[in-house]
Enzyme design. Structure first.
Site, mmCIF file in Angstrom:
data_model
loop_
_atom_site.group_PDB
_atom_site.id
_atom_site.type_symbol
_atom_site.label_atom_id
_atom_site.label_comp_id
_atom_site.label_asym_id
_atom_site.label_seq_id
_atom_site.Cartn_x
_atom_site.Cartn_y
_atom_site.Cartn_z
ATOM 1 C CB SER A 138 59.829 20.400 31.522
ATOM 2 O OG SER A 138 61.058 20.061 32.154
ATOM 3 C CE1 TYR A 151 62.034 22.026 27.273
ATOM 4 C CE2 TYR A 151 62.770 21.850 29.548
ATOM 5 C CZ TYR A 151 62.142 21.302 28.444
ATOM 6 O OH TYR A 151 61.618 20.031 28.517
HETATM 7 N N1 LIG Z 1 63.340 13.869 27.497
HETATM 8 C C1 LIG Z 1 63.202 14.448 28.676
HETATM 9 O O1 LIG Z 1 63.955 14.178 29.614
HETATM 10 C C2 LIG Z 1 62.120 15.460 28.912
HETATM 11 C C3 LIG Z 1 61.984 15.995 30.197
HETATM 12 C C4 LIG Z 1 61.003 16.943 30.436
HETATM 13 C C5 LIG Z 1 60.146 17.326 29.423
HETATM 14 N N2 LIG Z 1 60.301 16.789 28.177
HETATM 15 C C6 LIG Z 1 59.386 17.236 27.129
HETATM 16 O O2 LIG Z 1 58.804 16.114 26.486
HETATM 17 C C7 LIG Z 1 58.577 16.407 25.106
HETATM 18 C C8 LIG Z 1 59.235 15.357 24.233
HETATM 19 O O3 LIG Z 1 60.575 15.194 24.587
HETATM 20 P P1 LIG Z 1 61.470 14.070 23.896
HETATM 21 O O4 LIG Z 1 62.623 13.830 24.800
HETATM 22 O O5 LIG Z 1 60.642 12.911 23.473
HETATM 23 O O6 LIG Z 1 61.978 14.882 22.596
HETATM 24 P P2 LIG Z 1 62.717 14.381 21.269
HETATM 25 O O7 LIG Z 1 63.396 13.088 21.504
HETATM 26 O O8 LIG Z 1 63.513 15.538 20.828
HETATM 27 O O9 LIG Z 1 61.505 14.092 20.263
HETATM 28 C C9 LIG Z 1 60.767 15.146 19.803
HETATM 29 C C10 LIG Z 1 59.728 14.707 18.763
HETATM 30 O O10 LIG Z 1 59.207 15.918 18.199
HETATM 31 C C11 LIG Z 1 59.575 16.028 16.800
HETATM 32 N N3 LIG Z 1 59.934 17.425 16.579
HETATM 33 C C12 LIG Z 1 60.966 18.109 17.120
HETATM 34 N N4 LIG Z 1 60.941 19.385 16.698
HETATM 35 C C13 LIG Z 1 59.864 19.504 15.870
HETATM 36 C C14 LIG Z 1 59.299 20.582 15.128
HETATM 37 N N5 LIG Z 1 59.843 21.811 15.128
HETATM 38 N N6 LIG Z 1 58.177 20.346 14.407
HETATM 39 C C15 LIG Z 1 57.600 19.129 14.381
HETATM 40 N N7 LIG Z 1 58.091 18.072 15.063
HETATM 41 C C16 LIG Z 1 59.215 18.261 15.796
HETATM 42 C C17 LIG Z 1 60.705 15.030 16.620
HETATM 43 O O11 LIG Z 1 60.805 14.545 15.292
HETATM 44 P P3 LIG Z 1 61.676 15.327 14.157
HETATM 45 O O12 LIG Z 1 63.030 15.596 14.742
HETATM 46 O O13 LIG Z 1 61.688 14.367 13.022
HETATM 47 O O14 LIG Z 1 60.933 16.582 13.840
HETATM 48 C C18 LIG Z 1 60.273 13.928 17.589
HETATM 49 O O15 LIG Z 1 59.220 13.150 17.018
HETATM 50 C C19 LIG Z 1 59.092 17.840 24.896
HETATM 51 O O16 LIG Z 1 58.046 18.758 25.045
HETATM 52 C C20 LIG Z 1 60.083 18.016 26.030
HETATM 53 O O17 LIG Z 1 60.268 19.369 26.396
HETATM 54 C C21 LIG Z 1 61.263 15.880 27.895
#
Ligand SMILES: NC(=O)c1ccc[n+]([C@@H]2O[C@H](COP(=O)([O-])OP(=O)(O)OC[C@H]3O[C@@H](n4cnc5c(N)ncnc54)[C@H](OP(=O)(O)O)[C@@H]3O)[C@@H](O)[C@H]2O)c1
Length: 252
Positions: A138, A151
């Site tokens: 991130s 985080y």
């Molecule tokens: N969105 C942003 O702005 C952003 C910015 C910087 C970095 N990131 C990084 O990008 C990655 C993805 O972000 P995102 O926004 O796509 O997240 P998200 O919308 O929360 O999606 C997360 C995915 O992971 C699964 N998941 C969550 N917790 C889990 C667990 N304990 N075990 C197994 N599966 C799990 C979720 O499905 P279930 O809930 O069904 O388990 C979903 O498929 C993360 O590493 C985040 O830190 C995101």
């Protein structure tokens, strides 16, 4: 540009929606066989069906990444189902907070999750001859953002660990890189929740992005697909920032 991903075998944690979902889709669209996991069985089932439409092999399993043995078992099952692994994307996050429980949760999922996945896949990655591992970090790891949360520091640990691994396994033909997204918007994702619950905060962050908008998961997936591919064969140990200019520091 042909990324030469056809027939590659990829494992993506948290691949049912958001950034992980876009990565799984992109790799499947490029002709890769893909394994995904998340905690929600119905979401795994739906995503597995969607990925199968691209014609490659697909493996899905409901796993909670906080459960170390279950995560290792998922990796072993995925390798068995796909017949090996060339690409590993550690996308799932425990997010974070300020208290000790939050630090433990982020450490368990983001850092230990990466350690466990690499341990469980490294022999297959070596056998691949073109192994590529990508940790989703991130911009919060490299630029001050929203206070001293677990985080930020533990995403930074992930970037440092990817670097160490890249040095260790270059001789074995396995590359390790990070992709660091800035604010990425997707329906029901973290920024959609902020938009609904704290619109002023959402707007202040959006306004800080020089491009004037939040990113899309597909824009992160494009960077991951490139790094995963033979087109990036000489790139290892780096951290690719995908943020529309949100991080204003000079990227040495
Ligand atoms: N969105 C942003 O702005 C952003 C910015 C910087 C970095 N990131 C990084 O990008 C990655 C993805 O972000 P995102 O926004 O796509 O997240 P998200 O919308 O929360 O999606 C997360 C995915 O992971 C699964 N998941 C969550 N917790 C889990 C667990 N304990 N075990 C197994 N599966 C799990 C979720 O499905 P279930 O809930 O069904 O388990 C979903 O498929 C993360 O590493 C985040 O830190 C995101």
């Amino acid at each position: 540009m042909d990324l030469e991903l056809k027939g590659k075998k990829a494992l993506v944690t948290g691949g049912t929606r958001g950034i992980g979902g876009a990565i799984a889709e992109r790799l499947a669209r490029e002709g890769a066989d893909v394994a995904i996991c998340s905690r929600t069985p119905a979401a795994v089932e739906a995503m597995t069906a969607a990925l199968e439409a691209h014609g490659g092999k697909v493996y899905g399993e409901a796993v909670n990444a906080t459960d170390g043995p279950a995560l290792r078992e998922f990796a072993a099952n995925a390798i068995g189902a796909l017949g090996g692994v060339d690409i590993v994307v550690h996308n799932v996050s425990g997010w974070g907070g300020l208290d000790e429980a939050a630090w433990r949760q982020t450490f368990e999922v983001d850092v230990l999750g990466a350690v466990r996945l690499v341990e469980a896949t490294i022999e297959s990655l070596k056998a691949s001859g073109s192994g590529s591992v990508i940790f989703i970090a991130s911009t919060a790891a490299v630029d001050a953002f929203r206070g001293p949360r677990s985080y930020n520091a533990l995403k930074a640990a992930l970037i440092a660990h990817a670097n160490s691994l890249s040095q260790e396994y270059a001789k074995d033909g396995v590359r390790f890189n990070c992709v660091s997204p800035g604010p990425i918007f997707h329906k029901d994702g973290p920024w959609d929740n902020v938009k609904k619950n704290d619109p002023a905060m959402y707007e202040s962050v959006r306004a800080r992005v020089p491009m004037g908008r939040m990113g899309a998961p597909e824009e992160v997936a494009n960077a991951v697909a490139f790094l995963a591919s033979p087109a990036a064969a000489y790139i290892t140990g780096t951290n690719v920032i995908v943020d529309g200019g949100f991080t204003s520091r000079v990227q040495f």
